[in-house]
Design a protein around this motif. Structure first.
Motif, PDB file in Angstrom:
ATOM      1  N   ILE A  14       0.795  -1.232   0.000  1.00  0.00           N
ATOM      2  CA  ILE A  14       0.000   0.000   0.000  1.00  0.00           C
ATOM      3  C   ILE A  14       0.826   1.281   0.000  1.00  0.00           C
ATOM      4  CG2 ILE A  14      -1.924  -1.140   1.114  1.00  0.00           C
ATOM      5  CD1 ILE A  14      -1.103   0.096   3.755  1.00  0.00           C
ATOM      6  N   ARG A  18      -0.182   5.107   1.900  1.00  0.00           N
ATOM      7  CA  ARG A  18      -1.256   4.548   1.077  1.00  0.00           C
ATOM      8  C   ARG A  18      -1.249   5.105  -0.347  1.00  0.00           C
ATOM      9  NH1 ARG A  18      -6.608   5.611   3.971  1.00  0.00           N
ATOM     10  NH2 ARG A  18      -5.505   7.468   4.666  1.00  0.00           N
ATOM     11  N   LYS A  21      -3.150   2.827  -2.812  1.00  0.00           N
ATOM     12  CA  LYS A  21      -4.610   2.977  -2.746  1.00  0.00           C
ATOM     13  C   LYS A  21      -5.050   4.234  -3.507  1.00  0.00           C
ATOM     14  CE  LYS A  21      -8.083   4.434   0.674  1.00  0.00           C
ATOM     15  NZ  LYS A  21      -9.176   3.474   0.439  1.00  0.00           N
ATOM     16  N   GLN A 516      -3.950  -3.634   4.273  1.00  0.00           N
ATOM     17  CA  GLN A 516      -4.875  -3.934   3.186  1.00  0.00           C
ATOM     18  C   GLN A 516      -5.894  -4.968   3.645  1.00  0.00           C
ATOM     19  OE1 GLN A 516      -3.012  -5.722  -0.190  1.00  0.00           O
ATOM     20  NE2 GLN A 516      -4.824  -5.570  -1.505  1.00  0.00           N
TER      21      GLN A 516
END
Length: 765
Positions: A14, A18, A21, A516
């Motif tokens: 990730i 993040r 994402k 995740q």
């Protein structure tokens, strides 16, 4: 000194913040072009490799990165694209890849389920009418990228053929062996190409080998690895197991591979006992899974070194490869941003990057002597000791109360049948009473209000006024729809575990502890760091307010002890069983507070009960026994007329029906609309004699089912269940749905219940 190597089994996808994402979701929303997405993912992937390289890891995994899920990657590599996605062959386009994961206008997404007993979800491969073929050698591409870009001699990682096929769907048992042969041939092609490239090690993940396999299944595993060894004899295969001890140790270590990876965290006792009893082959390396890849605490490195010393009775230290117990995708990336935590707690944490440091520290101690790293070991172990000895983990009152319940068998004062009569008299509900599971839509307005309050833009008074308005509106909606038992809507809650963790002692919340869950969906699990203690009532104010607005019963809504346990990072200095009892005792006080405030229908949800089952069936009963006990600790102190509800997601009901019955909840609702027929089949074989609601429509879809569709669901359920015990409800909470579709679906549900009451009335007359 030994020449011991360190190895990693997998790294979070990730990104530290993040980034992965954000890139995916920008692409899906049309803000990024495909080439821009691929460029960003290239950067994230190489950064992950660079971090492991800088940490000094010797065997760095490649092909563990993914754009959505590693099992989906395996599926598309083998051309396993269901016909509904209209794939014509060759490399699978990104549009088809994401359609398989997320669905498209013309095709439903592939099924998603939990990766063994973790909280990670994978995309289930579909093999109906499939003709497996190799579309592209992705592990080879990943190896070449790492070598050319960073000079890393990577270790390609693949889900092993036996595990891959076992976790797939769409074939019959008599097709298994033939399919296994087909996949083994494809794996052999991959290995040959890797061998030609000069790859030294390949990691085959075979976690299925820790489950309860038969001798015939083991024979098939053996035949697979004989073929793979023959296909590429120069490749060194690390057969990697994790999440428990291997079921058939002697047979596994005899397989024709060059390394065996064992979990000495979750499979510590079993793997250690078998290794000391049967030894370990001198011609193989032992992947020693020492560092916990599923939890976030620093390891006791003195204890790890002692274990290695014990294993050296049967294994030469030169055969060791020091590694995590499993892939690090199950933990956050780094503790770097956790400066708001208590310093003692922060120093006790170890996320992925810190776990790599632990690996290199242990490897250095073995290669250069403990004296060479004595100061680092001392500092490390002092942090562990400081946490264990601190007041954060030593609440004498909680520990005393917990010790009292270890030997107890908490039960309600009366049997269910006796309680049922008293509750019928008290509540006077109609046949087939209607209710919902608890939550109502968390609209943009609700989320923005919470954000305004948390940022300080709104005062607490403004926020509470807003919540009261939402509650009042939805009580009125429920009354207008005609539901029999109401809920307050849970507008104050972000997450069913986080909400309670924020109000109990013993919980902490990280700033950046994301992991995740599935696809781009990341979660930030609470950290149970200390003794869990009730502080003040957590749900009484909102529930009592809702009850004041109606003459109909309003359910109190709580998350159960096992779900809170299984969806958190849990302290590792005491057993999970004891932590569950601590949570249960805290919830018991909340249940009592609700009852004392006049709330006498209380729902204690346990959607994650089955998720915590051990991987070996022979270990199930112990877990189920203490899980049931924790639930009953939470709920058994109430009056006979107080009705306890619970909710579960569909969980192969027949496997654990005795334990579900042993919960002794007055009413259980089960998420079943996607598996209604399977569950009805379970009830044909097993009697269930408590109140039960099988979800009559699927809340995961925005579609509003018609009344007739729901009456058919009711009819099927009542073919095997007592209508006197049956409740009508959606199959899960309505938090993710929109207002209009929710109201429309519930109106149809109430109409279906009324229609079927008429049917039953006519039949009885």
């Amino acid at each position: 000194m030994a020449n011991v190597q360190s190895s990693n089994l997998g790294y979070p996808r990730i990104g530290a913040n993040r980034e992965w994402k954000k890139a995916l979701e920008s692409f899906w929303s049309g803000k990024l072009e495909e080439h821009e997405l691929l460029s960003k993912l290239d950067d994230i992937r190489l950064d992950r490799l660079r971090i492991q390289q800088e940490k000094g890891i010797d065997l760095i995994p490649v092909h563990d990165f993914t754009m959505y899920d590693h099992m989906l990657d395996m599926s598309v590599m083998f051309g396993l694209v269901p016909q509904r996605f209209k794939y014509d062959g060759g490399p699978v386009p990104l549009s088809v890849y994401f359609a398989m994961a997320r669905g498209s206008q013309g095709a439903a997404a592939c099924e998603m389920t939990k990766w063994f007993n973790t909280n990670y979800h994978y995309i289930v491969p579909e093999l109906q009418d499939a003709k497996p073929h190799l579309t592209v050698n992705k592990p080879l591409e990943a190896y070449r990228e790492a070598k050319s870009s960073l000079g890393i001699e990577g270790k390609p990682v693949l889900v092993g053929p036996y595990t891959f096929l076992k976790l797939s769907k769409g074939y019959t048992p008599d097709q298994f062996e033939s399919l296994l042969d087909q996949f083994t041939d494809l794996y052999a092609v991959i290995l040959k190409e890797l061998e030609q490239e000069g790859v030294q090690w390949v990691q085959f993940d075979e976690p299925i080998l820790v489950t309860s396999l038969t001798k015939d299944e083991l024979a098939l595993v053996s035949s697979v690895y004989k073929k793979l060894h023959a296909a590429a004899p120069a490749i060194r295969i690390m057969l990697q197991t994790y999440f428990d001890s291997v079921s058939h140790y002697v047979e596994i270590i005899s397989l024709p591979v060059q390394g065996i990876g064992l979990d000495f965290v979750h499979g510590l006792d079993g793997n250690t006992e078998q290794l000391l009893k049967h030894g370990f082959p001198e011609d193989k390396v032992l992947g020693v899974g020492l560092i916990n890849g599923r939890n976030i605490w620093r390891s006791d490195l003195d204890a790890k070194l002692e274990l290695l010393d014990t294993l050296s009775q049967k294994v030469k230290p030169s055969q060791y490869v020091i590694q995590p117990s499993c892939s690090l995708l199950h933990v956050p990336v780094s503790t770097a941003h956790e400066d708001k935590l208590d310093p003692v707690l922060r120093q006790a944490l170890s996320f992925a990057n810190e776990k790599l440091d632990e690996l290199t520290l242990l490897t250095s101690a073995l290669n250069n002597g403990i004296e060479s790293v004595s100061e680092q070991l001392k500092e490390h172990n002092q942090a562990v000791a400081a946490m264990n000895q601190s007041s954060l983990r030593n609440n004498e009152q909680v520990q005393k109360e917990t010790s009292k319940v270890v030997g107890l068998n908490p039960t309600r004062a009366l049997s269910f049948e006796e309680r049922r009569k008293a509750q019928q008299k008290k509540w006077n509900l109609p046949l087939l009473p209607t209710t919902t599971i608890g939550s109502f839509p968390q609209s943009t307005e609700v989320r923005q209000a919470r954000k305004n309050w948390r940022s300080g833009e709104w005062s607490a008074e403004q926020y509470e006024t807003f919540l009261a308005e939402q509650t009042r509106a939805w009580i009125e909606i429920q009354e207008d729809i005609g539901l029999d038992v109401l809920v307050h809507g849970e507008f104050e809650r972000t997450d069913m575990v986080e909400f309670f963790g924020e109000k109990l002692d013993g919980f902490a919340f990280t700033a950046n502890g994301w992991v995740q869950s599935y696809g781009s969906r990341c979660v930030k699990p609470p950290v149970i760091y200390g003794d869990v203690e009730f502080v003040n009532p957590m749900t009484v104010k909102e529930t009592v307010y809702a009850q004041s607005l109606t003459s109909k019963p309003v359910k109190g809504m709580l998350t159960g002890p096992i779900t809170i346990l299984n969806w958190s990072f849990v302290r590792d200095d005491i057993s999970r069983e004891l932590v569950a009892y601590q949570i249960a005792l805290a919830l018991r006080l909340e249940v009592n507070a609700l009852e004392q405030a006049g709330i006498e229908m209380i729902q204690v949800d346990e959607p994650a009960l089955r998720e915590g089952l051990p991987l070996k069936r022979e270990d199930w009963q112990s877990y189920l026994d203490w899980s049931v006990k924790a639930f009953r600790l939470s709920t058994s102190s109430v009056k006979d007329t107080t009705q306890i509800h619970t909710h579960m997601c569909y969980c192969e009901f027949h496997d654990i029906i005795d334990s579900i019955r042993a919960l002794d909840a007055d009413v259980i609702s089960i998420e079943t609309s996607r598996s209604h027929g399977e569950l009805i089949g379970s009830f044909e074989e097993h009697t269930y004699d408590h109140g039960i609601g099988l979800g009559v429509y699927d809340i995961h879809s925005p579609r509003v089912p018609e009344v007739d569709e729901m009456t058919q669901m009711i009819k099927r359920a009542l073919s095997v269940l007592d209508p006197e015990l049956f409740w009508i409800n959606p199959d899960c909470g309505l938090k993710t749905r929109g207002r209009d579709e929710t109201v429309a679906a519930l109106r149809n549900m109430v109409a279906a219940a009324a229609q079927y009451r008429e049917v039953l009335s006519v039949n009885q007359s």
